[in-house]
Motif scaffolding. Structure first.
Motif, short mmCIF file in Angstrom:
data_model
loop_
_atom_site.label_atom_id
_atom_site.label_comp_id
_atom_site.label_asym_id
_atom_site.label_seq_id
_atom_site.Cartn_x
_atom_site.Cartn_y
_atom_site.Cartn_z
N ARG A 2 0.84 -1.20 0.00
CA ARG A 2 0.00 0.00 0.00
C ARG A 2 0.87 1.24 0.00
N TYR A 35 -2.27 4.17 -1.06
CA TYR A 35 -3.17 3.08 -1.44
C TYR A 35 -2.85 2.62 -2.86
N VAL A 36 -2.82 1.30 -3.05
CA VAL A 36 -2.59 0.73 -4.37
C VAL A 36 -3.93 0.29 -4.95
N PHE A 37 -4.10 0.47 -6.26
CA PHE A 37 -5.34 0.04 -6.92
C PHE A 37 -5.59 -1.43 -6.61
N GLY A 38 -6.81 -1.69 -6.16
CA GLY A 38 -7.13 -3.07 -5.82
C GLY A 38 -7.78 -3.85 -6.94
N ILE A 43 -8.85 1.23 -11.26
CA ILE A 43 -7.86 1.66 -12.24
C ILE A 43 -8.53 2.49 -13.34
N GLY A 123 0.88 3.89 -9.57
CA GLY A 123 -0.12 3.07 -8.89
C GLY A 123 -0.44 1.80 -9.63
N ILE A 124 -0.60 1.86 -10.95
CA ILE A 124 -0.98 0.66 -11.69
C ILE A 124 0.17 -0.34 -11.74
N SER A 126 2.32 -0.79 -9.48
CA SER A 126 2.49 -1.36 -8.14
C SER A 126 1.30 -2.21 -7.71
N SER A 127 0.25 -2.20 -8.51
CA SER A 127 -0.98 -2.88 -8.11
C SER A 127 -0.86 -4.40 -8.23
#
Length: 642
Positions: A2, A35-38, A43, A123-124, A126-127
């Motif tokens: 995260r 926060y990372v995209f779940g 996304i 973010g993407i 690292s998701s």
């Protein structure tokens, strides 16, 4: 896992719009935390926030194609003051200032888009949902990278060397002042970045919303466009006025442009099947075509964003903001050079559609334009059908898409790059380059004219590298009028100074002729139709005659050359009345519309300029005051700005 929190405060997907708008943003998105995209839905919504940064009138909704449409032999805005306005906004006359609000807002919005793209890309990647085997996700990653490249490319073209960063600002720690980076380093990075993204992207036909989304074709087209920028000339802060130069490795980038423009052509996914005028009339009617000329259209929202069609097209007057027809008033302020239409071949179909010669008064009666410029008719609210009209009190917020890149551009970029790389058209790609050039010409002329105007003309200009280059310079002039591409092309070719000088002299000579001064060069303009004869007529209801099928129209009697009065029933409009008898000089609009570079009047410099040894045009915008202040003096303006 995260790292970032992306709070998308109010992002709504407007899927029920009368056109294929996929994005409706009612307030700015915010990025905080860790926060990372779940999942894919998160996304997708975050990606839409990057598109939202395209939609502001401070950038692509207005300023990009209007405020910063610098004067040339195509786009033109008249200025009547001898000195620059205190608001610092007169960049079109090369006379803006670093306290300009427009320059600051454009800068801020571009960097907003870049920040959103940087956060999304981080973010993407690292998701836990991301996989390089998932084409939906690699496509979305590619979209963000292309949009980031687009934001940066336009900053580099307009501002020169700029701050460059590809990480979210939250990762910079205490280093909030991003260093200014050489434009060539920026472009080189972005080109390589998009090269790596292209294989994971989809063609427009496979995308929801098609060319309103970033596609593989647009990615490859942006590589070609940036490569030509990287290989072309640019203004550098050396010497008194700056120096125009290009880098020694320029041919490497022409090679890249050739390769990636060829990739788009070879894909066979786009064509020029629509007529030229229908490309823009369809855009004015919210019709999106995914396999024709548009490669990428900036997706605006009807009744919400975009002044395309309001500042373009003929002006429409009103009474207290209301018209007696359902289209509403228009500004019509994004104009064309008064002599632009004379540069076309008489049979060129682009001429009569692109160049507008009349407007409408408050009661809907057409009036001949007798001004210092012509209307840019590529888009207009008036071209919408009555069912698509926005209402008699509507103004901006037309929602008409702006075609940021077209297939015609791909074809001409390819032809130009081949000619440069292979030193003419005798090499292995010469025939393909000629055919690419011909495709653009074919659409511009009736079939009956193709033998002479397309095949014969192309065979003649293809005889040498120089003549083919000159033909491309002309073809891009005729193809992209009113799209704010001309001055950028002239810069990278290092032709801007000569074109500005010649444009000033053209206006000055014609204005002087009206006062009886037939100076050197006047002979070229002896046959100008100073008196244009016209009739007002009812609308035929045929869109091929005039895109609006309701309002009355004007018919001219041979508007292209001086003729005798055709007889009873014709009215007369006098053009080029640009001489002031009281001052015994051309009017101020002639003297001062290019004043930041060349001007007449009491402080005239035009007679001291040598056309064969001209200083560069200061086209580069100043870094905004706010950016300089926030950098604690690290950023400094050059090129004579203070």
């Amino acid at each position: 896992m995260r790292k970032y929190i992306i709070v998308l405060s109010t992002i709504l997907l407007g899927l029920s719009s009368c056109k294929k708008d996929f994005l409706d943003v009612s307030s700015d998105s915010k990025y905080e935390g860790d926060y990372v995209f779940g999942n894919k839905e998160e996304i997708g919504r975050a990606l839409n926030s990057i598109y939202a940064s395209l939609m502001s009138n401070d950038t692509y909704g207005n300023a990009y194609f209007s405020t910063f449409a610098l004067n040339s032999d195509v786009e033109f805005t008249a200025f009547s003051n001898e000195v620059a306005s205190i608001n610092g906004e007169e960049f079109r006359a090369f006379d803006g200032a670093q306290h300009s609000v427009s320059a600051q807002r454009f800068w801020n919005k571009q960097y907003e888009g870049i920040e959103r793209a940087n956060i999304f890309i981080e973010g993407i990647q690292s998701s836990p949902a991301f996989s390089t085997r998932d084409m939906d996700l690699t496509q979305q990653l590619g979209e963000a990278k292309v949009l980031r490249a687009m934001f940066y490319h336009d900053l580099v073209v307009m501002y020169g060397d700029v701050p460059f960063n590809t990480q979210p600002s939250m990762k910079l720690g205490s280093s909030f002042v991003i260093p200014i980076t050489d434009r060539n380093e920026i472009l080189t990075f972005l080109i390589e970045d998009l090269k790596s993204a292209s294989p994971g992207m989809k063609y427009a036909a496979a995308l929801d919303y098609g060319v309103e989304r970033v596609s593989k074709e647009f990615c490859q087209g942006m590589i070609a466009r940036m490569a030509l920028t990287r290989g072309g000339y640019s203004l550098y802060p050396e010497g008194v006025n700056g120096t125009m130069k290009r880098m020694p490795d320029y041919k490497t980038y022409y090679q890249t442009a050739m390769q990636y423009a060829d990739s788009v052509i070879s894909s066979g996914t786009h064509s020029l099947n629509k007529s030229y005028r229908d490309v823009f009339i369809d855009e004015s009617n919210y019709i999106v075509s995914n396999a024709d000329d548009p490669i990428f259209e900036i997706p605006f929202l009807k009744r919400s964003t975009s002044n395309v069609g309001y500042v373009t097209g003929p002006a429409v007057s009103s009474v207290e903001g209301v018209t007696n027809h359902p289209w509403g008033p228009s500004n019509g302020g994004m104009r064309l050079n008064a002599f632009y239409h004379y540069s076309f071949d008489r049979e060129d179909l682009r001429k009569d559609y692109t160049v507008g010669m009349w407007n409408y008064d408050a009661v809907g009666v057409p009036q001949v334009l007798t001004d210092y410029s012509m209307y840019n008719n590529k888009w207009s609210k008036l071209w919408a059908t009555q069912s698509n009209a926005l209402g008699n009190n509507s103004s901006g917020g037309t929602g008409i898409n702006l075609p940021y890149m077209r297939y015609a551009d791909i074809l001409l970029m390819y032809a130009e790059a081949v000619n440069e790389v292979e030193e003419g058209l005798g090499g292995p790609n010469g025939v393909k380059a000629i055919n690419a050039f011909k495709q653009v010409r074919k659409r511009a002329f009736k079939t009956a004219d193709h033998s002479m105007k397309v095949d014969g003309y192309t065979n003649t200009v293809a005889s040498s590298k120089e003549s083919f280059f000159n033909a491309i310079v002309d073809e891009r002039k005729w193809e992209f009028g009113g799209e704010n591409i001309r001055w950028k092309d002239l810069v990278r070719w290092n032709l801007y100074s000569k074109v500005v000088y010649d444009s000033f002299m053209e206006y000055y000579i014609v204005a002087s002729m009206a006062g009886g001064d037939y100076m050197t060069g006047s002979e070229k303009y002896q046959d100008l139709p100073v008196n244009k004869f016209y009739k007002r007529e009812p609308n035929t209801g045929n869109r091929s005659d005039y895109p609006n099928t309701t309002l009355p129209v004007i018919r001219f009697h041979n508007p292209w050359e001086a003729v005798l009065h055709p007889g009873a029933g014709w009215e007369t409009a006098t053009l080029y009345a640009w001489y002031n008898e009281e001052t015994s000089m051309p009017r101020n609009q002639i003297l001062y519309s290019f004043r930041g570079y060349i001007k007449g009047g009491p402080a005239a410099n035009w007679e001291s300029l040598d056309r064969n040894n001209l200083p560069p045009v200061r086209y580069i915008l100043p870094l905004p005051n706010s950016a300089i202040q926030m950098s604690n003096g690290t950023y400094k303006n050059q090129y004579g700005y203070n």
